[in-house]
Design a protein around this motif. Structure first.
Motif, PDB file in Angstrom:
ATOM      1  N   PRO A  92       0.788  -1.132   0.068  1.00  0.00           N
ATOM      2  CA  PRO A  92       0.075  -0.053  -0.066  1.00  0.00           C
ATOM      3  C   PRO A  92       0.649   1.202   0.080  1.00  0.00           C
ATOM      4  CG  PRO A  92      -0.093  -1.142   2.161  1.00  0.00           C
ATOM      5  CD  PRO A  92       0.561  -2.039   1.214  1.00  0.00           C
ATOM      6  N   ASN A 134      -0.965   4.736  -0.554  1.00  0.00           N
ATOM      7  CA  ASN A 134      -1.846   5.963   0.180  1.00  0.00           C
ATOM      8  C   ASN A 134      -2.255   5.604   1.286  1.00  0.00           C
ATOM      9  OD1 ASN A 134      -2.881   4.024  -1.383  1.00  0.00           O
ATOM     10  ND2 ASN A 134      -4.695   5.581  -2.300  1.00  0.00           N
ATOM     11  N   ARG A 135      -1.615   6.021   2.627  1.00  0.00           N
ATOM     12  CA  ARG A 135      -2.265   5.685   4.029  1.00  0.00           C
ATOM     13  C   ARG A 135      -2.543   6.884   4.501  1.00  0.00           C
ATOM     14  NH1 ARG A 135       2.151   1.862   6.208  1.00  0.00           N
ATOM     15  NH2 ARG A 135       0.760   1.626   7.868  1.00  0.00           N
ATOM     16  N   SER A 136      -3.564   6.871   5.278  1.00  0.00           N
ATOM     17  CA  SER A 136      -3.766   7.720   6.423  1.00  0.00           C
ATOM     18  C   SER A 136      -3.777   7.283   7.721  1.00  0.00           C
ATOM     19  CB  SER A 136      -5.275   8.242   6.393  1.00  0.00           C
ATOM     20  OG  SER A 136      -6.200   7.154   6.502  1.00  0.00           O
ATOM     21  N   SER A 191      -5.832   4.402   8.512  1.00  0.00           N
ATOM     22  CA  SER A 191      -5.417   3.040   7.725  1.00  0.00           C
ATOM     23  C   SER A 191      -4.349   2.412   8.466  1.00  0.00           C
ATOM     24  CB  SER A 191      -5.070   3.575   6.522  1.00  0.00           C
ATOM     25  OG  SER A 191      -4.134   4.048   6.228  1.00  0.00           O
ATOM     26  N   ARG A 192      -3.520   2.871   9.334  1.00  0.00           N
ATOM     27  CA  ARG A 192      -2.466   2.349  10.022  1.00  0.00           C
ATOM     28  C   ARG A 192      -3.018   1.293  11.131  1.00  0.00           C
ATOM     29  NH1 ARG A 192       2.507   4.803   9.499  1.00  0.00           N
ATOM     30  NH2 ARG A 192       2.466   6.725   8.525  1.00  0.00           N
ATOM     31  N   ARG A 235      -6.257   0.324  10.699  1.00  0.00           N
ATOM     32  CA  ARG A 235      -7.212  -0.659  10.188  1.00  0.00           C
ATOM     33  C   ARG A 235      -7.299  -2.187  10.267  1.00  0.00           C
ATOM     34  NH1 ARG A 235      -8.490   1.652   5.181  1.00  0.00           N
ATOM     35  NH2 ARG A 235      -9.676   3.553   6.016  1.00  0.00           N
ATOM     36  N   PRO A 236      -5.825  -2.695   9.921  1.00  0.00           N
ATOM     37  CA  PRO A 236      -5.558  -3.998   9.734  1.00  0.00           C
ATOM     38  C   PRO A 236      -5.952  -4.578  11.334  1.00  0.00           C
ATOM     39  CG  PRO A 236      -3.886  -2.940   8.825  1.00  0.00           C
ATOM     40  CD  PRO A 236      -4.783  -1.825   9.343  1.00  0.00           C
ATOM     41  N   ILE A 276      -9.661  -4.992  11.774  1.00  0.00           N
ATOM     42  CA  ILE A 276     -10.140  -6.210  11.094  1.00  0.00           C
ATOM     43  C   ILE A 276      -9.954  -7.462  11.651  1.00  0.00           C
ATOM     44  CG2 ILE A 276      -9.889  -7.368   8.892  1.00  0.00           C
ATOM     45  CD1 ILE A 276     -11.014  -4.555   8.439  1.00  0.00           C
ATOM     46  N   PHE A 285     -13.903  -0.648   6.027  1.00  0.00           N
ATOM     47  CA  PHE A 285     -13.122  -0.362   4.785  1.00  0.00           C
ATOM     48  C   PHE A 285     -13.802   0.558   4.080  1.00  0.00           C
ATOM     49  CE2 PHE A 285     -11.650  -5.004   4.782  1.00  0.00           C
ATOM     50  CZ  PHE A 285     -10.556  -4.769   4.177  1.00  0.00           C
ATOM     51  N   GLU A 326      -3.933 -10.458   2.325  1.00  0.00           N
ATOM     52  CA  GLU A 326      -4.249  -9.734   1.116  1.00  0.00           C
ATOM     53  C   GLU A 326      -5.298  -8.604   1.889  1.00  0.00           C
ATOM     54  OE1 GLU A 326      -2.906  -9.723  -2.013  1.00  0.00           O
ATOM     55  OE2 GLU A 326      -3.702  -7.609  -1.970  1.00  0.00           O
ATOM     56  N   VAL A 327      -6.298  -8.985   2.607  1.00  0.00           N
ATOM     57  CA  VAL A 327      -7.161  -8.343   3.223  1.00  0.00           C
ATOM     58  C   VAL A 327      -6.716  -7.289   4.203  1.00  0.00           C
ATOM     59  CG1 VAL A 327      -9.409  -8.408   4.661  1.00  0.00           C
ATOM     60  CG2 VAL A 327      -9.320  -9.814   2.831  1.00  0.00           C
ATOM     61  N   LEU A 328      -5.817  -7.980   5.184  1.00  0.00           N
ATOM     62  CA  LEU A 328      -5.061  -7.136   5.923  1.00  0.00           C
ATOM     63  C   LEU A 328      -4.198  -6.083   5.386  1.00  0.00           C
ATOM     64  CD1 LEU A 328      -4.531  -9.712   8.672  1.00  0.00           C
ATOM     65  CD2 LEU A 328      -6.070  -7.966   8.636  1.00  0.00           C
ATOM     66  N   THR A 329      -3.490  -6.386   4.322  1.00  0.00           N
ATOM     67  CA  THR A 329      -2.822  -5.574   3.438  1.00  0.00           C
ATOM     68  C   THR A 329      -3.411  -4.321   2.992  1.00  0.00           C
ATOM     69  OG1 THR A 329      -1.075  -7.345   2.979  1.00  0.00           O
ATOM     70  CG2 THR A 329      -0.679  -5.345   1.922  1.00  0.00           C
ATOM     71  N   GLN A 330      -4.548  -4.705   2.339  1.00  0.00           N
ATOM     72  CA  GLN A 330      -5.156  -3.906   1.647  1.00  0.00           C
ATOM     73  C   GLN A 330      -6.110  -2.671   2.699  1.00  0.00           C
ATOM     74  OE1 GLN A 330      -4.630  -3.170  -1.409  1.00  0.00           O
ATOM     75  NE2 GLN A 330      -3.439  -4.825  -1.748  1.00  0.00           N
ATOM     76  N   ALA A 331      -6.193  -3.423   3.813  1.00  0.00           N
ATOM     77  CA  ALA A 331      -6.938  -2.483   4.952  1.00  0.00           C
ATOM     78  C   ALA A 331      -5.927  -1.187   5.132  1.00  0.00           C
ATOM     79  CB  ALA A 331      -7.100  -3.417   6.005  1.00  0.00           C
ATOM     80  N   GLU A 332      -4.784  -1.420   4.699  1.00  0.00           N
ATOM     81  CA  GLU A 332      -4.023  -0.089   5.089  1.00  0.00           C
ATOM     82  C   GLU A 332      -4.128   0.958   4.068  1.00  0.00           C
ATOM     83  OE1 GLU A 332       0.045  -1.200   6.989  1.00  0.00           O
ATOM     84  OE2 GLU A 332      -0.522  -3.273   5.936  1.00  0.00           O
ATOM     85  N   VAL A 333      -4.899   0.649   3.036  1.00  0.00           N
ATOM     86  CA  VAL A 333      -5.065   1.510   1.946  1.00  0.00           C
ATOM     87  C   VAL A 333      -6.385   2.274   1.955  1.00  0.00           C
ATOM     88  CG1 VAL A 333      -4.785   1.821  -0.500  1.00  0.00           C
ATOM     89  CG2 VAL A 333      -3.928  -0.141   0.666  1.00  0.00           C
ATOM     90  N   ASP A 334      -6.525   3.682   1.630  1.00  0.00           N
ATOM     91  CA  ASP A 334      -7.638   4.270   1.761  1.00  0.00           C
ATOM     92  C   ASP A 334      -8.334   4.291   0.466  1.00  0.00           C
ATOM     93  OD1 ASP A 334      -7.833   4.734   4.458  1.00  0.00           O
ATOM     94  OD2 ASP A 334      -6.253   6.368   4.055  1.00  0.00           O
ATOM     95  N   ASP A 335      -8.549   3.149  -0.175  1.00  0.00           N
ATOM     96  CA  ASP A 335      -9.167   2.870  -1.602  1.00  0.00           C
ATOM     97  C   ASP A 335     -10.367   2.480  -1.455  1.00  0.00           C
ATOM     98  OD1 ASP A 335      -7.103   4.569  -2.576  1.00  0.00           O
ATOM     99  OD2 ASP A 335      -6.113   2.738  -3.469  1.00  0.00           O
ATOM    100  N   PHE A 359     -13.604  -7.070   0.006  1.00  0.00           N
ATOM    101  CA  PHE A 359     -12.943  -7.665   1.056  1.00  0.00           C
ATOM    102  C   PHE A 359     -13.501  -7.948   2.148  1.00  0.00           C
ATOM    103  CE2 PHE A 359      -9.462  -4.738  -1.140  1.00  0.00           C
ATOM    104  CZ  PHE A 359      -8.653  -5.722  -1.572  1.00  0.00           C
TER     105      PHE A 359
END
Lengths: 161, 491
Positions: free
Chosen positions: A84, A86-88, A91-92, A94-95, A98, A129, B216-225, B389
């Motif tokens: 990734p 673009n991180r805010s 988002s740091r 968010r994992p 989850i 998300f 992959e879900v956790l990795t993409q969770a770090e992106v604001d997309d 996701f």
């Protein structure tokens, strides 16, 4: 420089793990046997020794690069998915949200059942998300829960309730 | 033989049987496209439905399911970085990067045509050379398996990227994880921590789902997309030119898959790995492998699909199942009062040739069903990340639970998801861990059985010609890898 430090930390962690496995876990949790020409401990020990040697190599390589102030110890990622960019600040974390939601889902799935746990956790995951439309959230939760319920419970005879 | 085969076609080419092949193939593709649900499970689900059918119709539907499952696993591997079945694990390496660069349609098309061609090749080998190939395959004893696995370990170099050290470390961790469970020779517990759930070891399917999908879900969770789609929309399918370009790789994969499929106990996963490794080794652009090389997808899919026909060679000719799915098929034979083996060809000639005809017809059915399923699953590319996701995470959890009906496996899946996420952050290749995990059990059993046979003498590995051949190939391969690394280091 951050990448070299990460390598160094990974090397130290893996080296410490190999010591714990070799001196504590294998003697405690791998039983010996004389019934076979090769002990059940042989392959775990062999793998642990290789792991220890390789992690020492990683530590030395990173330490050398750190000392020289170079940032080439860590080449570009080759095999894994895109990292990734673009991180805010949100988002740091968010994992971890989850992971927490998945833990809640597994507990809910086991104790209150699929039909209750799935829509609630799906909605929470969608909000995490970034989904904000209630219509989309409700529609997705209904579709995911219904389709999976009929597929697994009715189609594949996997008891979910 | 031709007359018998033509008679077999006359038995198979009825509306009911062709419909059965279509239904079986579609069921197999869709089932395998759901992470966690394997071909073995698909066959096991279908068998009870075939009790009342005639043997030809029953095997038409079962053969369709078998073939459909082998291809279907590639769809989620390409679209969501999650192999639907263990056999599709290698397809992830290049299929997913292709999808991320807008070539999902091409990747799935190449996967489909590689599957069809490899399947055709293996089936023709089965029809014409079954007995001869089965006898060669049975010359593979434990020393040959051990040397083959040693040779296959050189694949780690191919998937490690630029950092061989990290690739080897990840493979060692995978190797160590595979030792969890009961010892394969003396059944004493290893790293089970007195838990009954770990007695059978860590499930490959659970590890795959956790390592690739959840990480992959956790990795993409770090992106604001969240509002964007994850996979760009299809830009056309695979053209004839693309398939032609991949043809040498597909043919090589077909040969590897047919031979490894015919060797009892190996199965589709090592075949896909070896085919991929061979394609990379002989490629003019090995640096593109792992970054979205079309040949990578073709190699993986041809290798794993050719094992379908390959695994039927020892089953039909000798009554020995080549892998777990073939073992389930053996059960179906018995249910229908048939005994596979040399006598099947003399006592049930009509049925055998009808079965071979059904296999050949299924080759034509797979592209039709496959193309329809590719379009069907194409909707995934249109989903926003905020839908894709969460749905993937829930589907993976259900797939894992459905695979074993064990809540414990859900926790194992999550643990591997976190491990995979951390490995990605620290740039450790996930594929290397997977290779170590897959090859360790086969290699360990083979080495220990060999040493038991030779009363502890390691000379058994160099005194048998096939084993010696693989050892020499391992040495040559290792020397080449070291030389290439040195060349690269010198710039």
């Amino acid at each position: 420089m951050l990448k070299i430090k990460r390598d160094l930390h990974a090397g130290i962690f893996l080296f410490a793990s190999s010591l714990i496995i070799f001196f504590f876990l294998i003697p405690q949790f791998v039983e010996q046997s004389t019934a076979s020409s090769m002990s059940p401990r042989f392959f775990p020990k062999f793998a642990t020794i290789i792991m220890g040697v390789l992690s020492l190599g990683l530590i030395l390589r990173s330490w050398k690069a750190l000392k020289l102030g170079r940032d080439d110890a860590e080449p570009a990622d080759q095999g894994n998915a895109a990292q990734p960019v673009n991180r805010s600040w949100l988002s740091r974390y968010r994992p971890f949200v989850i992971i927490g939601l998945l833990i809640a889902y597994f507990i809910g799935f086991e104790h209150i059942g699929f039909l209750w746990a799935t829509p609630v956790v799906t909605a929470a995951l969608m909000v995490s998300f970034g989904e904000r439309s209630p219509k989309v959230i409700i529609a997705t939760c209904v579709v995911v829960t219904t389709v999976l319920f009929f597929l697994f419970e009715k189609g594949l005879n996997v008891p979910l309730t | 033989m031709i007359n018998e085969l033509l008679h077999g076609f006359s038995l198979v080419l009825t509306v009911g049987n062709i419909f059965a092949i279509f239904v079986g193939t579609a069921f197999g593709v869709i089932l395998a496209a759901i992470p966690g649900l394997t071909g073995t499970m698909g066959m096991a689900l279908i068998i009870p439905l075939t009790y009342t059918m005639s043997p030809v119709t029953a095997f038409a539907i079962l053969i369709g399911t078998f073939k459909g499952c082998l291809f279907g696993g590639s769809i989620p591997a390409i679209l969501i970085n999650t192999p639907g079945t263990p056999a599709a694990a290698v397809t992830v390496f290049d299929g997913f990067p292709m999808a991320r660069s807008g070539q999902a349609g091409k990747a799935m098309g190449i996967a489909l045509w590689s599957s069809v061609i490899a399947d055709g090749f293996a089936t023709i080998c089965l029809v014409f050379f079954a007995v001869a190939l089965a006898r060669v395959a049975l010359k593979f004893g434990p020393p040959e398996y051990a040397s083959l696995i040693l040779f296959s370990l050189s694949i780690v170099a191919g998937v490690s990227g630029e950092s061989m050290l990290k690739g080897l470390l990840a493979a060692t961790v995978g190797f160590l994880l595979a030792t969890v469970g009961l010892d394969p020779m003396v059944s004493t517990p290893r790293f089970t921590f007195e838990s009954v759930h770990l007695l059978e070891g860590i499930s490959l399917m659970v590890l795959l789902i956790g390592l690739f999908a959840i990480s992959e879900v956790l990795t993409q969770a770090e992106v604001d997309d969240g509002e964007k789609t994850f996979i760009p929309a299809f830009k056309g399918a695979a053209s004839f030119k693309d398939v032609k370009q991949c043809m040498p790789v597909i043919l090589k994969g077909s040969i590897i898959g047919t031979i490894l499929g015919a060797i009892p106990g190996l199965g589709a996963v090592p075949a896909a790995f070896l085919s991929y490794s061979e394609a990379r080794r002989t490629s003019k652009h090995p640096e593109q492998f792992g970054k979205g090389a079309m040949e990578g997808v073709a190699a993986a899919e041809s290798g794993n699909n050719a094992t379908c026909g390959g695994s039927l060679i020892p089953l039909l000719a000798l009554g020995v199942p080549g892998d777990v799915t073939a073992a389930v098929l053996l059960g179906a034979f018995m249910i229908h009062g048939l005994t596979p083996g040399p006598t099947l060809f003399t006592e049930q000639t009509e049925f055998v040739y009808a079965l071979l005809a059904a296999l050949l017809v299924a080759i034509l059915v797979l592209p039709i069903v496959g193309r329809a399923c590719i379009s069907l699953f194409g909707f995934i590319t249109k989903l926003k990340q905020s839908i894709l996701f969460p749905a993937t995470a829930i589907l993976c959890a259900l797939g894992t639970y459905g695979f074993s009906s064990s809540h414990f496996d859900l926790w194992v899946m999550l643990a591997f998801g976190i491990i995979g996420w951390i490995m990605r952050k620290y740039n450790f290749p996930l594929a290397s861990l997977l290779i170590g995990f897959i090859l360790e059990p086969i290699g360990e059993i083979a080495i220990r059985q060999s040493l038991t046979l030779s009363n502890g003498s390691p000379l058994i590995f160099v005194t048998r010609p096939i084993s010696l051949l693989f050892l020499v190939m391992t040495v040559i391969s290792t020397v080449l890898i070291v030389l290439m690394q040195k060349k690269k280091a010198l710039g």
